[in-house]
Design an enzyme around this catalytic site. Structure first.
Site, PDB file in Angstrom:
ATOM      1  N   LYS B  79       3.801   4.835  -9.205  1.00 41.40           N
ATOM      2  CA  LYS B  79       5.362   4.742  -9.081  1.00 41.40           C
ATOM      3  C   LYS B  79       6.274   4.678 -10.356  1.00 41.40           C
ATOM      4  CE  LYS B  79       8.554   1.696  -6.558  1.00 41.40           C
ATOM      5  NZ  LYS B  79       8.769   0.639  -5.532  1.00 41.40           N
ATOM      6  N   SER B 154      10.880   1.170  -1.204  1.00 46.98           N
ATOM      7  CA  SER B 154      11.488   2.157  -2.265  1.00 46.98           C
ATOM      8  C   SER B 154      10.200   2.883  -2.776  1.00 46.98           C
ATOM      9  CB  SER B 154      11.804   1.201  -3.270  1.00 46.98           C
ATOM     10  OG  SER B 154      10.794   0.451  -3.829  1.00 46.98           O
ATOM     11  N   SER B 178       8.519  -2.775   0.036  1.00 49.56           N
ATOM     12  CA  SER B 178       8.647  -1.495  -0.386  1.00 49.56           C
ATOM     13  C   SER B 178       7.278  -0.625  -0.591  1.00 49.56           C
ATOM     14  CB  SER B 178       9.012  -1.630  -2.055  1.00 49.56           C
ATOM     15  OG  SER B 178      10.615  -1.531  -1.671  1.00 49.56           O
TER      16      SER B 178
END
Lengths: 502, 488
Positions: B79, B154, B178
């Site tokens: 990420k 996210s 997330s």
């Protein structure tokens, strides 16, 4: 512009009448907030070196320069230093502590917040002892990180983060100081406490001690404090005093005219020797304190404190009191000898080597306060590194005490010892300065001087005491200062009395 | 089956046996990425050269006789809020455009030490603010099961990359759901470990007291392998637990005899879409069939989780993002003075959602509001934690849906951010309580969209929830179904 001196705050602070008239009308209330940098090896939350004077931004890492993703790891040495400082000021160490974030934007604050302690500081209470014997109570001491430094030059601003993350303690005093003189005394005492504890050099020029002052005036006997003003940018004790004096007169003039004092933060302008407004109460910052989520709350145990307490040396005011008691030194001498722990250590070692009595103490004290400190200052060498050890000094003092050297000869011997490193007795001999304390050796010399001093003898019998000094001086000259002055005096008087009978 | 479709564990086995080389694994994944990423927007940047070079290094090390790590030769995605030295890290934001990390996150280092090969940076909502991966300065990520829909967020890029089999394993971060929510919406597995299990050092902080790094994969066993590589006490993160280390079990359990499974009524009420509730009911039956006992229970303070979560998370975020000022690094705007520098840099650097959250957080922490908001939220947190402690005194794990509704269509939630905030309804409580949670596929709704089953465990009960998840996975075949052919 008014001619009334009380209305012009720029007047010279030394003006006694003005000073007194304000004191008659108002009581001054001062509280100081002092930041002290702790002399740890590394910074508070990262492993960067904590050192003054390195080239800009050479003592930084992702943590103290606030890169994304970094986390603060508390430095245990800094907490130990903080506890030591708090013990030196007789504070109560708190068992349960945490760090908080204090937010504001400034280029020298890399994270946009400072890690500090808000509602659970590590130490409460305690006090700073003034020379007068008065103690100014402390509210609290907390641990926090320093910011970097902005440097403005040639139309550009630069940021140096070497200082960012250096451990600080903020020592918050109660508003119990009543004059700028007391404020000065408070700072001196506080600095001494920190230096004795070995936690900081407290060098204001290097920024390792910094001070903000809160000051207000009120009518004598008024139950409430007046509106206070905070003064910042005070980077020497002199400036603290100057700023407080200026503020005191400015506020008094304000109050005299019936104008209100505004709660505000002011900056001391060294050039103008004035304070000027930095921000008003309305512009006061909202720091948005909240608990630092990256550092779990922590406990300081009784065991932790017990381990640290033995590292705290005798406090400076304790030591001064002891020297006055044990060595029968006066207030001034004991103050000078305890200004620095090193001086007191040197004095006590020399005294112990010389002998236990109060006379020895006085003799040693005189030498330490004059020759030893002068040498240290002139050579800029700490006492521990002087070529003359406390034991050497004691040996020299012994020669003087035993009448083998005069004070004057002693000073020459001292200089010779510094130059050659020879022990005092040898130096004395080498310089040919051994004091003549043998009456049999001195009497012929005195007679010889008397033979050449017919006028002086007449004057002496006419009652001119100065004539005696001239004859004494003659003997000293003959012996190049080596004659024992007491003995010379004795012999002179005796021989003169013999002459009077003639 | 193509190489890039294998699980991490399978890839490692083939690489260790010599059947394929790490280079071949990298090439296969790069091929899949090249084919699909333009469509999906799962990866913001790809370091093909770096990955190939690292594969060669691993092969050389193997040839020297070095023992291959538990993720030997496995290509992974990170990420874009995780630091890898020398690599770009944008956090999905304009303000960090051009920024390169100056050090490597502890968790990422764990993967490297295990032999993994970082291949690319996964798209995300800016600074992890969002549940849709629409709030990225680098464009939205699309759901591989329906390109019209959001992948969740996210960590949407991390989830989509795995769902489309571009990569077997990615790292995400979970502050309020997330990892779990995009895993659910993309039909894969994702784990949020116990708070303090994986070091946060090198994770760009959003909500410091809530954030955890965790893995996303299409097989549950890969989650355990990744957790093992990352977990452990880290001297660089004072928040890591002393007993944080984790060891993945070898044996996949087939039965769950004696396991008590809690069913909180607050997670199964009418706020959850019926199509999802139906899949969860079927999952309950599967677990029962495996020998588990179902225990209905209540987590009475669940309704306060969302407000408490948004107060804590935005407060911490407003503080954490204060460092992005353009002074030391990142994307600095031209300015005439200092105040202008802040206004311009932050005004142009942050997107709308980031600004919204910063403003919320600043407001919550302001003088006069702190007690009413942040402090109150901390009290709710304590109550939620106590809810879970009481529950876990009775049961071993708690299950429920991961998300209350299926993925929105792209752009659908923009008019009403509150609707998007409700996505965290079932996941945020675990972050507030610091307990571990995972999501794995438990079926598909009538539109063919994946549904996630959430399994929560007590603090440090990561091993338990992984075991239950693996047993469930073994008893079902939802994990083996691939999304639309266009993106395989």
């Amino acid at each position: 512009m008014s001619n009334d001196p009380s209305k012009d705050p720029r007047r010279d602070s030394k003006d006694g009448s003005d000073h007194d008239s304000i004191s008659e009308r108002y009581e001054t209330v001062i509280g100081l907030e002092v930041h002290v940098q702790l002399g740890t090896k590394t910074k508070l939350f990262c492993a960067c070196e904590n050192r003054f004077g390195a080239p800009p931004n050479t003592l930084t890492c992702p943590i103290c320069s606030g890169h994304p993703g970094v986390l603060p790891v508390p430095n245990r040495e800094a907490l130990r230093f903080g506890i030591l400082a708090a013990l030196a000021l007789e504070c109560d160490i708190q068992g349960h502590c945490k760090f908080d974030r204090k937010h504001y934007y400034y280029p020298d604050l890399p994270k946009g917040y400072q890690i500090s302690q808000f509602d659970l500081p590590f130490a409460l209470g305690g006090g700073v002892r003034l020379r007068s014997g008065k103690t100014i109570a402390l509210e609290r001491i907390h641990l926090e990180e320093d910011a970097g430094k902005n440097i403005h030059a040639e139309g550009h601003s630069h940021v140096d983060l070497n200082r960012a993350g250096v451990p600080l303690i903020e020592i918050v005093g109660m508003p119990e100081i009543r004059s700028s003189e007391e404020a000065h005394d408070y700072l001196e005492s506080l600095k001494r406490s920190m230096r004795y504890a070995g936690v900081s050099e407290c060098d204001m020029e290097k920024g390792s001690l910094r001070c903000d002052a809160n000051i207000s005036l009120r009518k004598h006997g008024a139950p409430e404090f007046g509106t206070k003003v905070e003064v910042k940018n005070l980077n020497s004790f002199k400036k603290v005093v100057a700023a407080l004096e200026y503020e005191r007169r400015r506020q008094a003039a304000c109050l005299d005219e019936g104008r209100a004092i505004h709660q505000e933060t002011r900056l001391f302008d060294d050039q103008a020797q004035q304070t000027r407004i930095m921000r008003s109460k309305e512009e006061a910052m909202d720091y948005r304190f909240f608990p630092e989520p990256d550092i779990p709350p922590f406990e300081i145990t009784a065991k932790d404190i017990d381990e640290i307490r033995p590292l705290l040396p005798e406090r400076h005011w304790e030591r001064k009191a002891r020297l006055m008691e044990e060595a029968a030194l006066n207030d001034y001498d004991s103050m000078v000898l305890t200004l620095e722990k090193e001086t007191a250590d040197y004095f006590e070692a020399a005294w112990k080597a010389l002998g236990p009595g109060q006379e020895e103490a006085k003799l040693t004290a005189n030498w330490v306060m004059t020759e030893v400190l002068r040498l240290s200052n002139e050579e800029n060498v700490p006492l521990s590194k002087l070529p003359i050890s406390p034991e050497d000094l004691a040996a020299l003092c012994r020669l003087i005490q035993e009448g083998k050297a005069s004070n004057q000869a002693g000073r020459k011997v001292f200089k010779h010892m510094v130059k050659t490193g020879e022990p005092p007795a040898k130096a004395l001999e080498a310089l040919g300065l051994a004091q003549i304390s043998d009456p049999a050796e001195l009497e012929p010399l005195v007679r010889a001087v008397l033979d050449k001093s017919q006028k002086a003898i007449k004057d002496y019998f006419k009652g001119k005491k100065k004539a005696l000094d001239a004859m004494k001086g003659g003997v000293m000259r003959e012996t190049r200062g080596r004659a024992n002055p007491g003995l010379v005096n004795e012999i002179l008087l005796r021989l003169l009395e013999d002459l009077r009978e003639d | 089956m193509k190489l890039h479709q294998l699980s991490a564990k399978e890839m490692r086995a083939k690489a260790v046996s010599g059947e394929v080389s790490p280079s071949e694994l990298v090439d296969s994944c790069l091929e899949a990425i090249g084919r699909q990423n333009d469509l999906l927007g799962a990866l913001i940047s790809v370091d093909a050269e770096g990955a190939k070079a690292r594969a060669k290094d691993l092969e050389a090390a193997r040839a020297r006789g070095e023992t291959p790590g538990p993720l030997f030769g496995v290509p992974v995605g990170l990420k874009d809020n995780l630091c890898l030295e020398g690599q770009p890290m944008t956090c999905g934001s304009n303000i960090l455009k051009g920024y390169r990390a100056s050090y490597t996150a502890t968790a990422v280092k764990g993967l490297l030490d295990a032999g993994a090969i970082p291949i690319g940076r996964c798209n995300m909502d800016e600074f992890a603010f969002g549940s849709s991966t629409e709030h990225s300065a680098y464009g939205p990520t699309k759901n591989p099961w329906d390109l019209e829909r959001i992948p969740g967020g996210s960590s949407g890029g991390s989830a989509a990359a795995v769902a489309a089999r571009m990569l077997p394993l990615t790292l995400g971060t979970d502050t309020g759901g997330s990892i779990r929510q995009p895993a659910a919406l993309c039909g894969i597995a994702g784990l949020k470990p116990t708070y303090g299990r994986v070091s946060r050092f090198g994770l760009t902080a959003f909500g410091s007291s809530l954030d955890q790094i965790g893995p996303l994969a299409h097989r549950v066993s890969d989650l355990g392998l990744a957790l093992q590589a990352m977990a452990g006490r880290d001297p660089k993160d004072p928040g890591t637990l002393d007993n944080a280390a984790f060891e993945a079990g070898d044996q996949a359990p087939s039965r769950l005899e004696g396991l008590k499974v809690g069913l909180p009524k607050e997670y199964l009420d009418d706020r959850v879409a019926p199509s999802i509730l139906a899949r969860i009911e079927a999952a309950q039956k599967t677990l029962e069939a495996l020998g588990a006992t179902l225990v209905p229970l209540s987590l009475p303070h669940t309704q306060y989780a969302i407000p408490a979560y948004y107060l804590v998370a935005t407060s911490e975020a407003s503080s954490n993002l204060a460092r992005f000022d353009g002074v030391r690094y990142g994307n600095r705007q031209k300015a005439k003075d200092l105040e202008d520098l802040y206004l311009e840099t932050r005004g142009k650097g942050f997107g709308e959602e980031a600004k919204r959250r910063i403003l919320l957080g600043v407001f919550c922490l302001s003088a006069g509001y702190y007690d009413a908001y942040y402090l109150k939220a901390l009290k709710v947190r304590t109550l939620l934690r106590q809810d879970f402690e009481k529950a876990f005194a009775e049961v071993d794990v708690i299950i429920g849906p991961t998300t209350p509704f299926p993925p929105f269509r792209l752009g659908e939630s923009e008019a009403d951010p509150m609707q998007l905030y409700l996505c965290d309804l079932l996941t945020a409580p675990a972050n507030l309580a610091g307990i571990p949670g995972l999501s794995l596929p438990c079926g598909f709704d009538e539109d063919g969209l994946p549904v996630g089953l959430q399994i929560l465990g007590p603090a440090l009960g990561d091993e338990t929830i992984l075991r239950v998840a693996e047993a469930f996975e073994n008893a079902t075949d939802f994990h083996s179904k691939l999304p639309t052919e266009a993106v395989q």
